[in-house]
Enzyme design. Structure first.
Site, short mmCIF file in Angstrom:
data_model
loop_
_atom_site.label_atom_id
_atom_site.label_comp_id
_atom_site.label_asym_id
_atom_site.label_seq_id
_atom_site.Cartn_x
_atom_site.Cartn_y
_atom_site.Cartn_z
N HIS A 1 0.81 -1.21 0.00
CA HIS A 1 0.00 0.00 0.00
C HIS A 1 0.84 1.26 0.00
O HIS A 1 0.35 2.34 -0.37
CB HIS A 1 -0.97 0.00 1.19
CG HIS A 1 -0.32 0.20 2.52
ND1 HIS A 1 0.16 -0.84 3.28
CD2 HIS A 1 -0.09 1.33 3.24
CE1 HIS A 1 0.67 -0.38 4.40
NE2 HIS A 1 0.53 0.94 4.41
N GLU B 1 7.10 4.05 13.48
CA GLU B 1 5.70 3.96 13.87
C GLU B 1 5.57 4.16 15.38
O GLU B 1 6.42 3.68 16.14
CB GLU B 1 5.11 2.59 13.50
CG GLU B 1 5.12 2.29 12.02
CD GLU B 1 4.53 0.92 11.73
OE1 GLU B 1 3.47 0.87 11.08
OE2 GLU B 1 5.11 -0.09 12.16
N ASP C 1 8.15 -7.90 7.97
CA ASP C 1 6.88 -7.21 7.94
C ASP C 1 6.94 -5.91 7.15
O ASP C 1 6.00 -5.55 6.45
CB ASP C 1 6.43 -6.91 9.37
CG ASP C 1 5.05 -6.25 9.43
OD1 ASP C 1 4.16 -6.65 8.65
OD2 ASP C 1 4.86 -5.34 10.25
N HIS D 1 7.79 -3.22 2.07
CA HIS D 1 7.47 -1.79 1.93
C HIS D 1 8.69 -0.95 1.57
O HIS D 1 8.74 -0.34 0.50
CB HIS D 1 6.85 -1.25 3.22
CG HIS D 1 5.49 -1.78 3.51
ND1 HIS D 1 4.55 -2.04 2.53
CD2 HIS D 1 4.89 -2.10 4.68
CE1 HIS D 1 3.44 -2.51 3.09
NE2 HIS D 1 3.62 -2.55 4.38
N LYS E 1 8.61 -0.18 15.81
CA LYS E 1 7.40 0.01 16.59
C LYS E 1 7.68 0.88 17.82
O LYS E 1 8.79 0.92 18.33
CB LYS E 1 6.85 -1.35 17.05
CG LYS E 1 6.44 -2.28 15.93
CD LYS E 1 5.17 -1.83 15.27
CE LYS E 1 4.63 -2.87 14.30
NZ LYS E 1 3.44 -2.39 13.58
#
Length: 499
Positions: free
Chosen positions: A196, A234, A253, A258, A344
């Site tokens: 995305h 993030e 991930d 990405h 994270k």
């Protein structure tokens, strides 16, 4: 005879303009949404499909949702309504919601392939004999093969395309195995491996900046660019995804699926045309030219308290943070490092690409003039939904003497008359898949190349270093990028649009 000329459809919203669609995109579609009650479906897919359906950007569609939960179609419609109201970026009027709701059907996965086939056939009867199928696999990676098998057993492969969520495999052998299995059911031209990030307006703007401007195209190489950073921290934690994250980690991930995809847009050679096959081939050349990722070029981190999270092993070595240096062995980029970072529970949530240009000689400037004291000139792309671009450089500070300071020119899509035309990333990618446009998707060759070059890191990962939640990661990241420095945190905030 049918009219095969491109048709013009009105694009809704302020500053609307004609939107041209080829005949392929005008055929009706049944969209089969696997994992229809999951978090991604609620936050992105159902709101996005609602907007696309009611905006006239898509042809006539009907949606068949399926998941493990045993519920009725009315129950599913209520879930969809809550999703659109709570997470949709575009608000639907009540009459638009009623129209979209009528297009939704739900089939419990436990009902078997026959029930799914019946629901799809019923939807196709309502849409007409030229109806196409788009299967969206919003399911955990380990469930992908089972869903592909179910589509084969349900006889739903003909006239179909399939969107597959990341990560696509977890290493080189598993990626080959999964590609080989999917290819027994679907041709490669029918497979859309989604990222995305590439659906964001700013990511595509990279191509425009690079190839449409004589200002940037001649200097987009190792002779003028010192290094490049792709930085996606993030603030979120696991968000109830411990079971998935424990077996995946930040590298699998985020980096392969990405950050490296974005890197390909930054590094690729000019395609022969702005069409899917040419762009995909240039992206794959970037992946093939990538040097192996070695453990000594990587910093892995784990935020303090991760091992106490529910579903996490008390001796877990899973990284929640990763920073790495990547090299490309080709003429354009040899010797120019790409620095990638994500994690994270970090200090801020950002999505930036920062191009650092080589510094000019300072010999002519007097001591203390300030030249170079605030780092090199930068071109920065912000991949947030309200995408922005900034070019920073040195200029003279007004007043007596010759004192330099860092200045910047900034652009935001929110400052244009076309701001209302921006599609959310998943909306754009679903629309592209319906049209058969692979430009923003990953090929089998591309994903296998990335996993192959990741093998040294995956086979011998360095130990994780702890970092405090709300920080920018372990201190070792500064040694990784030295003598350069990370752009984040920014010294200055982006300028916001003036009302």
């Amino acid at each position: 005879m049918p009219d095969h000329r491109p048709q013009t459809i009105a694009y809704p919203g302020p500053g609307s303009r004609p939107f041209r669609r080829d005949p392929e995109s005008l055929k009706p579609h049944v969209i089969v949404l696997f994992g229809a009650t999951g978090d991604l479906a609620k936050r992105k897919l159902l709101p996005g499909l609602a907007y696309l359906s009611e905006s006239e950007l898509t042809p006539s569609i009907r949606i068949v949702g399926t998941a493990m939960e045993d519920m009725s179609t009315d129950d599913f419609r209520q879930i969809a309504k809550n999703a659109v109201q709570n997470f949709g970026t575009h608000r639907l009027a009540e009459e638009d919601w009623a129209d979209f709701s009528a297009k939704l059907t739900y089939v419990p996965q436990g009902a078997g392939p026959e029930a799914l086939t019946a629901a799809v056939k019923e939807a196709e009867t309502l849409l007409g004999e030229e109806t196409r199928r788009l299967h969206y696999l919003s399911v955990p990676p380990k469930a992908a093969k089972a869903v592909i098998s179910m589509l084969r057993d349900a006889d739903l492969v003909d006239r179909s395309r399939v969107i597959m969520e990341k990560p696509f495999g977890h290493d080189f052998p598993s990626a080959i195995e999964l590609n080989d299995y999917v290819h027994t059911v679907f041709d490669e031209t029918k497979i859309f491996r989604i990222d995305h990030f590439l659906g964001k307006e700013a990511a595509q703007n990279i191509l425009a900046f690079r190839f449409a401007n004589g200002l940037f195209e001649p200097i987009w190489n190792r002779n003028f660019i010192d290094h490049i950073q792709i930085d996606i921290p993030e603030t979120l934690g696991l968000d109830a995804r411990a079971n998935f994250y424990e077996s995946t980690g930040a590298y699998k991930d985020m980096v392969v699926t990405h950050l490296m995809q974005v890197m390909a847009f930054v590094a690729m050679e000019p395609p022969t045309a702005l069409e899917p096959r040419a762009i995909s081939e240039e992206k794959n050349k970037v992946f093939r030219s990538m040097l192996p990722v070695h453990p000594w070029d990587v910093v892995r981190g784990q935020y303090t308290g991760y091992r106490e999270e529910e579903g996490v092993a008390r001796d877990s070595d899973t990284e929640t943070f990763i920073a790495l240096k990547v090299g490309l062995d080709n003429w354009r980029w040899a010797g120019t490092p790409f620095y990638l970072r994500t994690g994270k529970k970090m200090a801020e949530g950002q999505r930036i690409i920062s191009i650092a240009f080589k510094e000019a000689p300072r010999t002519m400037f007097p001591s203390g003039s300030g030249v170079g004291t605030q780092g090199p000139d930068h071109l920065t792309f912000d991949l947030a939904d309200s995408s922005k671009v900034s070019l920073s450089f040195y200029g003279k500070r007004p007043g007596p003497g010759f004192r330099l300071e860092k200045l910047s020119m900034q652009f935001s899509t929110q400052e244009t008359d076309s701001a209302a035309d921006v599609l959310e990333a998943y909306e754009r990618l679903i629309l592209d898949a319906m049209r058969g446009d692979h430009t923003l998707f990953t090929t089998a060759d591309g994903i296998e190349s990335l996993w192959e070059r990741s093998a040294p890191l995956l086979e011998d990962p360095p130990p994780v270093k702890s970092y405090a939640p709300g920080s920018w990661g372990p201190n070792a990241i500064h040694q990784l990028i030295a003598p350069n420095a990370w752009r984040l945190p920014f010294e200055r905030a982006w300028r916001e649009k003036r009302q």
